[in-house]
Design a protein around this motif. Structure first.
Motif, short mmCIF file in Angstrom:
data_model
loop_
_atom_site.label_atom_id
_atom_site.label_comp_id
_atom_site.label_asym_id
_atom_site.label_seq_id
_atom_site.Cartn_x
_atom_site.Cartn_y
_atom_site.Cartn_z
N GLY A 167 0.80 -1.21 0.00
CA GLY A 167 0.00 0.00 0.00
C GLY A 167 0.84 1.26 0.00
N GLN A 168 2.07 1.14 0.43
CA GLN A 168 2.98 2.29 0.43
C GLN A 168 3.66 2.47 -0.93
N ARG A 169 3.94 1.35 -1.62
CA ARG A 169 4.74 1.43 -2.84
C ARG A 169 4.14 0.73 -4.04
N VAL A 184 11.08 18.85 -13.26
CA VAL A 184 10.21 18.02 -12.41
C VAL A 184 10.43 16.53 -12.65
N GLY A 185 10.60 16.13 -13.90
CA GLY A 185 10.74 14.71 -14.21
C GLY A 185 12.15 14.20 -14.30
N SER A 186 13.12 14.95 -13.78
CA SER A 186 14.52 14.56 -13.92
C SER A 186 14.87 13.31 -13.12
N SER A 228 10.50 5.95 -7.74
CA SER A 228 10.47 4.51 -7.98
C SER A 228 9.15 3.92 -7.51
N VAL A 229 8.82 2.74 -8.00
CA VAL A 229 7.59 2.06 -7.60
C VAL A 229 7.92 0.61 -7.22
N GLY A 230 7.01 0.00 -6.48
CA GLY A 230 7.17 -1.41 -6.13
C GLY A 230 8.02 -1.62 -4.90
#
Length: 307
Positions: free
Chosen positions: A150-152, A290-292, A296-298
């Motif tokens: 739920g956090q990542r 901003v997108g530099s 991360s996800v997961g």
């Protein structure tokens, strides 16, 4: 440093999904700290056995078998605490199920079952508890159970990750709404060897060895913050105690030898354009501003030492 007591003598707690695993560890830890506990499980025999294990160890517990996710179940659990022990002080919303599938294979039933148990089950019990606690007028604690998913986010867990992310949002919202009543609201983010984690291939051999009596290695206990259900249990009586009366609105991780405070979502980088943005001006600056450094996800893969 707080000198307030973690003794829970005279306090009363409801713990959902506490027939086995993490839930039973939480209920047992609360009872050891002095609290009277309403043990809950869908299976009556399992709930009764869990309550018996607590009473045989000198604690106070009763069993209430009901499936969480409805207002009726929530009110029944709160009413059992009050009728059996005279009051309510803490609820732990631990009950959960899994229906893991990737997005394009997940059915409505897969989604609804997990959301009902985790998210609606948490909401309905917290609401019933808040009504009781506010009527008592002596404060209390809502201890919600979150997850790293739920956090990542986590592959194959659309329903579970969404429910657990919602629980983190509950924490932030309810901690504000219930502050004047002296009711704290926090989430624990446990990482432990359970039926839900033993299917992870990297962990499986160590969990199997642990069940045979071998200790979990340090790279898991410290490096991954991964341990047994009992390792996670200490956080629950702490959050239910006077020692944590000023702890609210937090997501707190525990597992193995590790205790951690999770950050709340916040702006990582910003940019401004006089008069506002167009698609073209966003495209022109995205990768250099901003997108530099994309977030991360997961959940990071465990770092298993080479043999």
């Amino acid at each position: 440093m707080s000198n307030a007591s973690t003794d829970l003598t005279g306090k009363v707690a409801v713990v959902t999904g506490s027939g086995r695993g993490l839930g039973l560890a939480y209920a047992t830890a609360l009872a050891k700290a002095g609290a009277s506990v309403v043990v809950n499980d869908l299976d009556e025999a399992i709930a009764e056995q869990a309550a018996k294990s607590i009473t045989e160890a000198g604690g106070k517990a009763v069993a209430e078998a009901v499936a969480v996710g409805t207002s009726e179940a929530a009110e029944r659990l709160v009413a059992r605490a009050v009728s059996e022990f005279g009051r309510l002080d803490t609820v732990v919303t631990n009950a959960g199920i899994l229906r893991d599938k990737v997005l394009w294979k997940m059915t409505d039933d897969d989604f609804d079952a997990v959301i009902t148990t985790h998210l609606k089950g948490t909401f309905t019990l917290a609401r019933a508890a808040a009504v009781q606690l506010r009527e008592q007028g002596e404060g209390g604690s809502l201890i919600l159970v979150g997850s790293p998913a739920g956090q990542r986010g986590n592959f194959g867990q659309t329903n579970y990750a969404a429910a657990k992310a919602g629980i983190a949002a509950f924490v932030r919202t309810w901690s504000m709404e219930l502050a004047r009543a002296g009711i704290t609201v926090n989430a624990i983010i446990p990482v432990a060897a359970t039926a839900m984690t033993e299917t992870i291939p990297a962990f499986a051999p160590y969990i199997t060895a642990n069940r045979a009596g071998a200790p979990l290695p340090d790279f898991l206990r410290k490096g991954e913050g991964f341990g047994t259900a009992d390792d996670c249990a200490a956080l629950v009586p702490f959050l239910a105690s006077a020692a944590a009366r000023d702890v609210t609105g937090q997501c707190i991780g525990i597992g193995g030898d590790k205790l951690a405070l999770w950050s709340h979502p916040q702006e990582a980088r910003v940019a401004y354009a006089d008069g506002g943005w167009t698609p073209e001006t966003i495209a022109a600056v995205w990768h250099s501003s901003v997108g530099s450094e994309p977030e991360s996800v997961g959940i990071p893969a465990p770092r298993i030492p080479e043999a």
